[in-house]
Design an enzyme around this catalytic site. Structure first.
Site, short mmCIF file in Angstrom:
data_model
loop_
_atom_site.label_atom_id
_atom_site.label_comp_id
_atom_site.label_asym_id
_atom_site.label_seq_id
_atom_site.Cartn_x
_atom_site.Cartn_y
_atom_site.Cartn_z
N VAL A 191 31.74 54.67 27.73
CA VAL A 191 31.65 55.48 26.96
C VAL A 191 33.23 55.85 26.79
O VAL A 191 33.65 56.55 26.85
CB VAL A 191 30.52 56.44 26.61
CG1 VAL A 191 30.41 56.41 25.34
CG2 VAL A 191 29.23 55.37 27.46
N CYS A 192 33.98 55.59 24.97
CA CYS A 192 34.57 56.27 24.72
C CYS A 192 35.30 55.98 25.60
O CYS A 192 36.03 54.99 26.31
CB CYS A 192 33.97 57.67 24.41
SG CYS A 192 35.92 58.77 23.97
N THR A 193 36.86 56.87 26.03
CA THR A 193 37.92 56.72 27.37
C THR A 193 37.55 56.69 28.66
O THR A 193 38.38 56.66 29.55
CB THR A 193 38.26 58.14 27.01
OG1 THR A 193 38.21 59.24 27.43
CG2 THR A 193 39.60 57.65 25.88
N THR A 226 37.35 51.00 23.18
CA THR A 226 37.41 53.27 23.15
C THR A 226 37.82 53.37 22.29
O THR A 226 38.04 53.21 21.12
CB THR A 226 38.58 53.09 24.35
OG1 THR A 226 38.35 54.00 24.49
CG2 THR A 226 39.54 52.87 23.63
#
Length: 317
Positions: free
Chosen positions: A102-104, A122
């Site tokens: 998730v995300c970074t 990302t």
């Protein structure tokens, strides 16, 4: 039962953890013995999120159960990750049936070599860094999530919920995922290829007021005459000067901007209204259902009717 192991570390984004966790927990409540959810930090100690919230893990990574789904959240802690955490991911990531970020969190997977040769995404603000630091990864900055084989990566924060719902739908079926989405008061409809930003957010806002007014006019009148000549007249510029200035200040051509706004408008009507395809095609500026169908197939890979079937929320009850 599928074990979902969520990796914790100092500086993690709390919503990257709790968003997907609530989805899987909802699935477990909906259907017992579907998921076993565990959290683990490197040494088993509590971690402090980027917001200041403290999370207490269930295990150290060394003692954690072997996961079916290994989920790596993002946050400030991915900027300078602990080498021991990257080593653990490198050693144990390949053993998971499903790798999720998730995300970074994608930066941690990439640092461990788990995204080499794969397509991934990302948070939009870190796509350039991911591509620069890990050239073996095919970075796609646009979608809210990307699935490549058993590896799934998502964009910022709330897209982790979208991805988790898609995984639950794979595991337990659409009805279960829809029940969870209703409980969380979110829509089970965002496809992975939906852009991280709306057209208006993805494009830059023009500096000059006449061009900003044209951008607003396009958004409010997708079914109107949006030819370059008409828009140039509204901006009180010649067509050539307008086209050049619009691209210089927004980063895209007037034609592409109009195409994006019209597609976004048509998608919203398909998702939110019972209007027919012919009516929507006129309201969105396509003129004919066939013209709208071509635009949908070209950009989204599905015709309007199929798009509506897949992404319009089912009636409650």
């Amino acid at each position: 039962m599928r074990t979902v192991l969520i990796v914790l570390f100092d500086g993690v984004q709390s919503l990257d953890v709790t968003g997907p966790l609530e989805v899987f927990a909802g699935a477990e409540a909906h259907r017992a013995d579907s998921y076993r959810i565990r959290t683990a930090s490197l040494d088993g100690a509590p971690v402090r999120c980027s917001s200041g919230l403290v999370l207490v893990p269930d295990h150290s990574l060394a003692e954690a159960p072997a996961p079916h789904t290994l989920l790596v959240p993002g946050g400030r802690g991915t900027r300078n990750p602990d080498p021991l955490l990257v080593d653990w991911l490198r050693a144990h990531g390949p053993g998971a049936a499903r790798l999720v970020s998730v995300c970074t969190g994608a930066i941690l997977l990439a640092a461990a070599g788990l995204l080499d040769g794969r397509r991934a995404t990302t948070h939009w603000a870190y796509c350039d860094r991911l591509a620069r630091d890990h050239p073996a990864v095919e970075v796609d900055p646009d979608p809210i999530y990307v699935r490549d084989g058993h590896v799934a990566t998502s964009a910022g924060v709330t897209s982790g919920i979208d991805l988790a719902l898609a995984l639950v739908e794979d595991d337990l079926g659409r009805a279960a995922a829809l029940t969870i989405a209703r409980h969380l008061v979110v829509f089970l409809r965002r496809p992975g290829n939906q852009a991280q930003f709306s057209v208006q957010l993805a494009a830059q806002t023009a500096r000059r007021e006449p061009l900003r007014e044209v951008q607003q006019w396009i958004s409010e009148h997708p079914g109107g005459d949006l030819s370059v000549e008409s828009l140039a007249a509204r901006a009180r510029l010649s067509p050539r000067h307008f086209a050049r200035a619009f691209q210089a200040e927004t980063g895209t051509t007037p034609g592409r901007y109009v195409e994006g706004v019209r597609l976004e408008h048509a998608r919203r009507l398909l998702e939110d209204t019972p209007d027919g395809v012919e009516e929507i095609s006129r309201a969105s500026g396509y003129g004919t259902p066939e013209a709208m169908r071509r635009a949908f197939v070209k950009t989204l890979g599905s015709a309007p009717a199929e798009y509506r079937r897949r992404f319009r929320p089912a009636p409650a009850g």
